[in-house]
Design a protein around this motif. Structure first.
Motif, PDB file in Angstrom:
ATOM      1  N   THR A  28      39.939 -62.215  10.049  1.00 33.82           N
ATOM      2  CA  THR A  28      40.242 -60.903  10.622  1.00 33.82           C
ATOM      3  C   THR A  28      39.082 -60.399  11.471  1.00 33.82           C
ATOM      4  OG1 THR A  28      41.786 -60.366   8.853  1.00 33.82           O
ATOM      5  CG2 THR A  28      40.849 -58.509  10.070  1.00 33.82           C
ATOM      6  N   ARG A  31      39.308 -62.088  14.730  1.00 33.62           N
ATOM      7  CA  ARG A  31      40.386 -61.513  15.560  1.00 33.62           C
ATOM      8  C   ARG A  31      39.990 -60.162  16.133  1.00 33.62           C
ATOM      9  NH1 ARG A  31      44.032 -57.778  14.542  1.00 33.62           N
ATOM     10  NH2 ARG A  31      43.717 -57.780  12.290  1.00 33.62           N
ATOM     11  N   LEU A  32      39.392 -59.313  15.296  1.00 31.47           N
ATOM     12  CA  LEU A  32      38.981 -57.981  15.760  1.00 31.47           C
ATOM     13  C   LEU A  32      37.899 -58.069  16.824  1.00 31.47           C
ATOM     14  CD1 LEU A  32      39.007 -56.021  12.378  1.00 31.47           C
ATOM     15  CD2 LEU A  32      40.685 -55.901  14.246  1.00 31.47           C
ATOM     16  N   THR A  37      45.592 -58.213  18.526  1.00 31.12           N
ATOM     17  CA  THR A  37      46.492 -57.985  17.403  1.00 31.12           C
ATOM     18  C   THR A  37      46.965 -59.347  16.909  1.00 31.12           C
ATOM     19  OG1 THR A  37      48.505 -57.931  18.733  1.00 31.12           O
ATOM     20  CG2 THR A  37      47.315 -55.827  18.446  1.00 31.12           C
ATOM     21  N   VAL A  38      47.612 -59.370  15.771  1.00 25.49           N
ATOM     22  CA  VAL A  38      48.145 -60.629  15.243  1.00 25.49           C
ATOM     23  C   VAL A  38      49.169 -61.209  16.217  1.00 25.49           C
ATOM     24  CG1 VAL A  38      49.498 -61.671  13.375  1.00 25.49           C
ATOM     25  CG2 VAL A  38      47.711 -60.010  12.838  1.00 25.49           C
ATOM     26  N   ARG A  39      50.031 -60.385  16.760  1.00 22.91           N
ATOM     27  CA  ARG A  39      51.042 -60.881  17.703  1.00 22.91           C
ATOM     28  C   ARG A  39      50.402 -61.424  18.977  1.00 22.91           C
ATOM     29  NH1 ARG A  39      56.657 -59.155  16.924  1.00 22.91           N
ATOM     30  NH2 ARG A  39      56.765 -58.180  14.892  1.00 22.91           N
ATOM     31  N   GLN A  40      49.314 -60.802  19.424  1.00 25.57           N
ATOM     32  CA  GLN A  40      48.616 -61.312  20.603  1.00 25.57           C
ATOM     33  C   GLN A  40      47.974 -62.669  20.312  1.00 25.57           C
ATOM     34  OE1 GLN A  40      46.185 -57.816  21.192  1.00 25.57           O
ATOM     35  NE2 GLN A  40      47.355 -57.207  23.002  1.00 25.57           N
ATOM     36  N   HIS A  51      54.256 -65.762  14.166  1.00 23.71           N
ATOM     37  CA  HIS A  51      53.355 -64.610  14.022  1.00 23.71           C
ATOM     38  C   HIS A  51      53.299 -64.090  12.586  1.00 23.71           C
ATOM     39  CE1 HIS A  51      57.124 -62.392  14.672  1.00 23.71           C
ATOM     40  NE2 HIS A  51      56.560 -61.436  13.976  1.00 23.71           N
ATOM     41  N   GLY A  55      50.044 -63.852  10.407  1.00 22.75           N
ATOM     42  CA  GLY A  55      49.749 -62.554   9.797  1.00 22.75           C
ATOM     43  C   GLY A  55      49.408 -62.685   8.324  1.00 22.75           C
ATOM     44  N   CYS A  79      41.132 -66.697  19.357  1.00 24.81           N
ATOM     45  CA  CYS A  79      40.192 -65.640  18.978  1.00 24.81           C
ATOM     46  C   CYS A  79      38.784 -65.891  19.516  1.00 24.81           C
ATOM     47  CB  CYS A  79      40.144 -65.510  17.459  1.00 24.81           C
ATOM     48  SG  CYS A  79      41.685 -64.928  16.732  1.00 24.81           S
TER      49      CYS A  79
END
Length: 130
Positions: A28, A31-32, A37-40, A51, A55, A79
């Motif tokens: 996470t 990703r941040l 976002t998770v979908r992105q 997705h 997730g 990411c």
């Protein structure tokens, strides 16, 4: 202004991964840091139909299966973790967590799974059904 220790300032580190929750936290953070976002992430890794699986990885509800290794590599790349040495560290952490002995955490019991008392625990019962 970013707060020290917040996702905006903390670097993801696969070496800190010792359990499923750690894997989710570090993934996470990655990703941040990428601002996605998770979908992105799913869209960037050409797996939008997955997705919800991805997730689950971010939320700590699951780990990538051995058959999902290539998907994990694509998620890492989406990411920003595409350096071969860094990917190898992530894969090593993933394998380490997958090999932890013992029972895996169970999902909560589904609706309607209330404990039922046995005949022997009811007051005044001999434990024999008639």
């Amino acid at each position: 202004m970013p707060v020290p220790g917040s996702p905006e300032t903390e670097e993801p580190d696969p070496e800190r991964i010792a359990a499923r929750e750690d894997f989710a936290r570090e993934l996470t953070l990655l990703r941040l840091r990428a601002g996605l976002t998770v979908r992105q992430v799913a869209a960037k890794s050409d797996t939008f139909r997955n997705h919800s699986t991805i997730g689950d990885w971010f939320a700590g509800r699951g780990l990538p299966s051995t058959s999902s290794r290539e998907l994990l590599v694509r998620v890492l790349a989406a990411c920003g973790a595409d350096d071969p040495a860094l990917v190898a560290r992530w894969l090593s952490a993933w394998q380490r967590v997958r090999l932890i002995p013992g029972r895996r955490p169970r999902e909560p019991e589904p609706y309607g799974a209330w404990p039922v008392s046995s005949p022997s625990t009811r007051s005044g019962s001999s434990g024999v059904r008639r």
